[in-house]
Design an enzyme around this catalytic site. Structure first.
Site, PDB file in Angstrom:
ATOM      1  N   CYS A 253       0.812  -1.249   0.040  1.00 24.09           N
ATOM      2  CA  CYS A 253       0.100   0.106  -0.162  1.00 24.09           C
ATOM      3  C   CYS A 253       0.797   1.345   0.187  1.00 24.09           C
ATOM      4  O   CYS A 253       0.625   2.076  -0.636  1.00 24.09           O
ATOM      5  CB  CYS A 253      -0.995   0.116   1.195  1.00 24.09           C
ATOM      6  SG  CYS A 253      -0.423  -0.374   2.770  1.00 24.09           S
ATOM      7  N   HIS A 921      -1.217   1.641   7.468  1.00 26.00           N
ATOM      8  CA  HIS A 921      -2.129   1.573   5.946  1.00 26.00           C
ATOM      9  C   HIS A 921      -1.705   2.886   5.320  1.00 26.00           C
ATOM     10  O   HIS A 921      -1.899   3.724   5.949  1.00 26.00           O
ATOM     11  CB  HIS A 921      -3.280   1.164   6.358  1.00 26.00           C
ATOM     12  CG  HIS A 921      -4.121   0.965   4.991  1.00 26.00           C
ATOM     13  ND1 HIS A 921      -3.387  -0.204   4.033  1.00 26.00           N
ATOM     14  CD2 HIS A 921      -5.014   1.150   4.310  1.00 26.00           C
ATOM     15  CE1 HIS A 921      -4.179  -0.021   2.993  1.00 26.00           C
ATOM     16  NE2 HIS A 921      -5.191   0.723   3.083  1.00 26.00           N
TER      17      HIS A 921
END
Ligand code: ZN
Length: 1010
Positions: A253, A921
């Site tokens: 990510c 994230h």
């Protein structure tokens, strides 16, 4: 120490110096060779071992005990490694020979598997593969039968094929095809079985499917219902170009987030879409990547802007990045800023229009006007560096260094491609601690405290004092780790020693923190459970115990440091979760216990031996650090033990159950009740039940006994049977006795700080005394623990209302961060400046100023703060404008004729980081250049975003474009017009449509056909 080493047998570890030398010799200069085995060791254990061998002696309290990797495991059933462990922070890696030495010297906690990992040879790097790739394997014909297997990134697909043939009993003759399915269920054929796991981007969590050719020559996957190739499906999709997700290839990510920001940087994307890069690919630049990064990037940008895909798999791009920068191979979470920095540099060199870089000597400003020096610097930079990246992202700042001694001023102008701006660091810190009250019935209370970041442990206590009303002087702070005290803090230690992830317990003491010669002593109390297993070879009872529960710190009057008194003190202290038997249970208790006498006895015997230990005088002298206790001994033995007990031990050690028997025999049987248990445990201190009776007995009970030797002999011949029968006989004789005597719930032992019984005990005249910090273990038999220790209750705690109040986040203006960037700072010791006048390194003052800014300005908010003592992520909200970020006040450059250069910027993209330091994230917000709409990119998922959503404390990288370069969107924004129903349908989740479709089809695999 000499004594200890001379008794060393073949199985004994060598002397500490030798140990240290041996291991150091192995660790130093050991290179990683592909195929070699290395082992993971829990870092704290290794640190303690190092301390032990460097500063300790054989008996010192820093003895690390058995190798214990508990902290590295997710849970202790599967022994699955925790995610994202960091080398040298959570674990260290040692070569196999070092591991085997340590293992033979220290052993390993029961049942723990050694963490062996192989060195793998990967493009541009050789490293220990701490996390192999864990993938699921199944046959196309039976996708419910899934097998998990681990592979190295260096393994080829053919290795997987071989393993699958074996596991699923597919004969060699059968013709097979391999497919891989990522988490988003897109399926891809693994055509080249000689490719490596790394290059195919197979990553943990993905599935490899094997199909076998049918007898009629067809392939099962080509039947119509499972022909749904994701590529084909997307062919029909004509979405807004650029509004396209990126599939997560396993912890990628960070890459997707950076790519989305760059993809939404109009001048760069247009450059690639109009193929301008083709003419500028630089295949010869030694600093470049032979044009490969630029080509891979162009490929992904073209796919993302084709309007044909909901989502693109950046596999080829990721592989290329991994080949050129091994740090991005995907072992753990990475930083989107690092990737961005690598990418901007890689793209620049791959597209550098300068084919031969000339050498340019840099001239000092020497008092010339800034304008002249700046223009010269920029010209020089452009003579060596000329690319779309420079055109778009490079600016110039001025750096001014002043020597503190001769006041020499050095001015240079340096190019930059992003600004790393610091965040104002809060002077306060939020800490969560558990407060353990003196009240035995009170559960620990979790508090959230705001303390001065630069404060001392005392400040923490003072803050907690306000919340609890308990004086700070009656508190003691400790780091609890693995059921023991990893560290007990002094009041004047710096709070920076405490990391946010440490479990900090603050204990209320009955008296103000005691001086060494005070009447009170603070005991560190551990809970241990004996296992029936015992290692005879080691001769140490520690091998048969394991720590559990929460340790305690208790202030105890020295006068009460007899085992008997301590037993009752502990019983009171543990009252909340230790329920002593009531009288009705007792008789039963004894009968049951008889059966187990043999085992208990062994344990006891081991226990006794160790218990008499303490710091012997020679040891104390040798070890400077332990001067305290030995001094205390000299000062007249007032340390710790009541006289009776002290004497007993010095004369009689190693005490053993024998003594107790003597005592038993001498005392009336009627009075004594029955159990051998008591006998055995007496030495463990608590053989008695009723307090009154105990006091008297205890004194005599521990008196030396001449029978000891005799008994030892028995013990030596002793097979289990012999041991067992002997006490039984005795017991049976006493069974009838009326007097009920309570079996002690636990016994008490002196241990080292690790909770392991100290070594080298039972030799010489060891006196019982506590070292500077006494550690005591409360030892339980498993059965007794099961009956009387309420584990559920012991683990309970309550949350103080401070835990409910969300930590107030500080908000700062982006402008403040930019001002901080341009604030005068003094160079740090590690990074001094060489003053050409003084001819030496100086801690000069340094000031940075912005001279000129690029068309697209990337601002990196330095949320990750790494200092010597602490690593933290700052979750400060930075208030940044979406429009009209005005730099005119910060820019030094003034153009005479046309006035100030354009200096107003609008936001075009943001890379977000959610979560903490080690996990987290990445996502991004970006504005589409064509329709002017903001989108939220979360890996393969893309959603519409509103402007008011963009500013959060996750914002990490900000992309601004200068207003004079911004072109008006060519399309109407999709939401404002509201014309088409299809737009509304997509309004909430642009790609969910895609997800649902694929998910629905996931029970049957969607595979492409050949
Ligand atoms: Zn100087």
């Amino acid at each position: 120490m000499a004594a200890a080493t001379t008794t060393a047998s073949a199985t004994e570890p060598p002397g500490l110096e030798t140990q240290y030398r041996d291991i150091q010799a192995i660790l130093q200069g050991r290179e990683l060779r592909a195929g070699d085995s290395w082992y993971l060791l829990e870092r704290r254990w290794f640190e303690q071992w190092k301390e032990y061998v460097q500063t300790g002696d054989q008996n010192s309290s820093s003895f690390p005990g058995q190798i214990n990797n508990t902290e590295l495991f997710e849970e202790l059933d599967s022994y699955h490694l925790k995610d994202r462990l960091v080398e040298n922070e959570d674990f260290v890696l040692v070569p196999a020979d070092a591991w085997h030495k340590l293992l033979s010297w220290y052993g390993m906690v029961e049942n723990q598997p050694p963490l062996e990992r192989k060195v793998v040879d990967l493009p541009s790097t050789v490293k220990v593969e701490v996390y192999p790739v864990e993938i699921f394997l199944c046959l196309h014909s039976n996708m419910d039968n899934v097998v998990t297997a681990q592979f190295s990134r260096a393994d080829s697909i053919s290795t997987i094929q071989k393993v699958m043939r074996e596991k699923f009993q597919v004969p060699e003759s059968a013709e097979v095809r391999m497919w891989m399915k990522s988490s988003d269920t897109s399926c891809e054929r693994l055509r080249n079985i000689y490719m490596s796991v790394l290059d195919t981007c197979l990553s943990t969590g993905m599935t490899v499917i094997m199909e076998m050719r049918n007898a009629d020559g067809t392939w099962p996957s080509s039947r119509p219902q499972i022909m749904r190739n994701s590529m084909e499906e997307q062919d029909s999709y004509r979405g807004q170009p650029g509004v396209c997700g990126l599939t997560n290839l396993g912890n990628t990510c960070f890459m997707n987030s950076a790519l989305q920001c760059l993809s939404n940087t109009p001048p760069l994307t247009e450059y690639f879409l109009r193929n301008a890069y083709l003419e500028e690919l630089n295949f010869t630049n030694p600093l470049g990547m032979k044009g490969e990064i630029a080509e891979a990037y162009a490929d992904i940008i073209k796919q993302m802007w084709s309007g044909r895909h909901y989502s693109v798999v950046p596999r080829f791009f990721k592989t290329k990045v991994g080949h050129f920068a091994s740090q991005f191979l995907g072992y753990q979470q990475h930083d989107s800023q690092e990737l961005l920095s690598f990418l901007l540099d890689g793209l620049h060199e791959d597209l550098n229009r300068v084919k031969n870089k000339e050498y340019i000597e840099l001239r000092d400003a020497d008092g010339r006007p800034d304008q002249e020096v700046a223009e010269e610097a920029w010209r020089n930079h452009r003579r060596r560096n000329d690319s779309v990246i420079v055109d778009t992202f490079h600016g110039l700042f001025k750096s001014t260094l002043v020597c503190p001694e001769c006041h020499k001023v050095s001015v240079t102008f340096d190019p930059f491609c992003y600004l790393s701006v610091p965040l104002p660091v809060s002077k306060e810190r939020v800490m969560e601690v558990f407060f353990v009250s003196l009240d035995p019935e009170a559960k620990p209370v979790q508090h959230r405290l705001v303390v001065p970041k630069a404060g001392k442990v005392f400040d923490l206590c003072a803050t907690l004092s306000e919340a609890t009303g308990v004086p700070a002087s009656q508190m003691m702070v400790a780091d609890v780790f693995n059921h023991r005290f990893y560290k007990i803090y002094h009041a004047d230690e710096s709070l920076s020693c405490i990391l946010d992830r440490d479990d900090i317990f603050v204990y209320e003491l009955s008296n103000a923190c005691v001086e060494q010669d005070s009447e009170e002593v603070v005991l560190a109390v551990y809970l241990r459970e004996r296992s029936h297993y015992r290692d005879y070879g080691s001769g140490s009872s520690s091998y048969g115990t394991s720590l559990f529960g929460h340790p305690l710190l208790m202030s105890v009057p020295r006068a009460q440091c007899t085992r008997e008194a301590l037993y009752h003190l502990f019983l009171q202290r543990l009252a909340r979760y230790v329920r002593p038997p009531d009288s009705s249970e007792e008789v039963e208790e004894e009968e049951e216990e008889d059966e187990e006498c043999g085992e208990d006895e062994e344990e006891e015997e081991g226990g006794c031996r160790t218990q008499t230990n303490g710091v012997s005088e020679d040891e104390g002298d040798e070890d400077g650090e332990k001067a305290g206790p030995s001094k205390r001994e000299e000062d007249g033995q007032d340390g710790v033990q009541s006289d009776g007990q002290n004497n007993c031990h010095s004369e009689a050690s190693p005490c053993s159950e024998v003594e107790e028997r003597t005592e038993e025999e001498s005392s009336s049987e009627a009075e004594r009740g029955s159990s051998t248990e008591e006998g055995q445990s007496a030495c463990g201190s608590t053989d008695t039940n009723s307090q009154d009776a105990a006091d008297g007995e205890q004194g005599t009970g521990l008196e030396a006994s001449g029978k000891e030797d005799e008994d030892e002999d028995e013990e030596e011949d002793g097979e289990e049977a012999a041991r067992c029968s002997r006490p039984n006989k005795r017991v049976s004789g006493r069974r009838c006795c009326a007097e009920k005597r309570r079996k002690p719930l636990f016994t008490i032992q002196a241990v080292n700080s690790n909770g392991t019984t100290e070594r080298g005990i039972g030799e010489g005249d060891s006196t019982f005394s506590f070292s500077s910090q006494p550690y005591i273990a409360i030892d339980w038999d498993p059965d007794m623990k099961k009956k009387y220790y309420n584990e559920n209750e012991a683990e309970k705690y309550v949350k103080h209302h401070s835990m409910d109040i969300p930590h107030q986040q500080t908000t700062v203006q982006l402008q403040e961060c930019i001002e901080l960037f341009t604030t005068v700072e003094t160079l740090e010791e590690e990074n001094p400046w060489y003053c050409p006048m003084c001819k030496k390194h100086q801690l000069a003052t340094k000031k940075l100023d912005l001279w000129s800014l690029p068309e697209v300005l990337i601002i990196h908010l330095k949320r990750f703060s790494y200092t010597k003592y602490s690593r933290e992520k700052l979750d400060t909200i930075v208030d940044f404008p979406l429009r009209n970020l005005d730099f005119s006040g910060y820019l030094l450059r003034k153009t005479g004729v046309n006035g100030e250069p354009p200096s107003r910027y609008d936001l075009i993209a943001v890379s977000n980081h959610y979560g903490g330091l080690r996990d987290g994230h990445y996502t991004s917000y970006a504005k589409n250049k064509d329709d002017g709409q903001w989108y939220y990119f979360d890996d393969s998922k893309v959603t519409y975003a509103r402007e008011e959503q963009i500013m959060t404390n996750a914002a990490y990288l900000l992309f601004y474009q200068r207003q004079d370069k911004i072109r008006k969107p060519t399309l109407p924004p999709p939401t404002s017009s509201g014309t088409s129903s299809s737009t509304n349908q997509l309004a909430n989740d642009i790609t969910s449509h895609n997800h649902d479709g694929v998910e629905g089809a996931s029970s049957c695999v969607n595979m492409e056909t050949d």
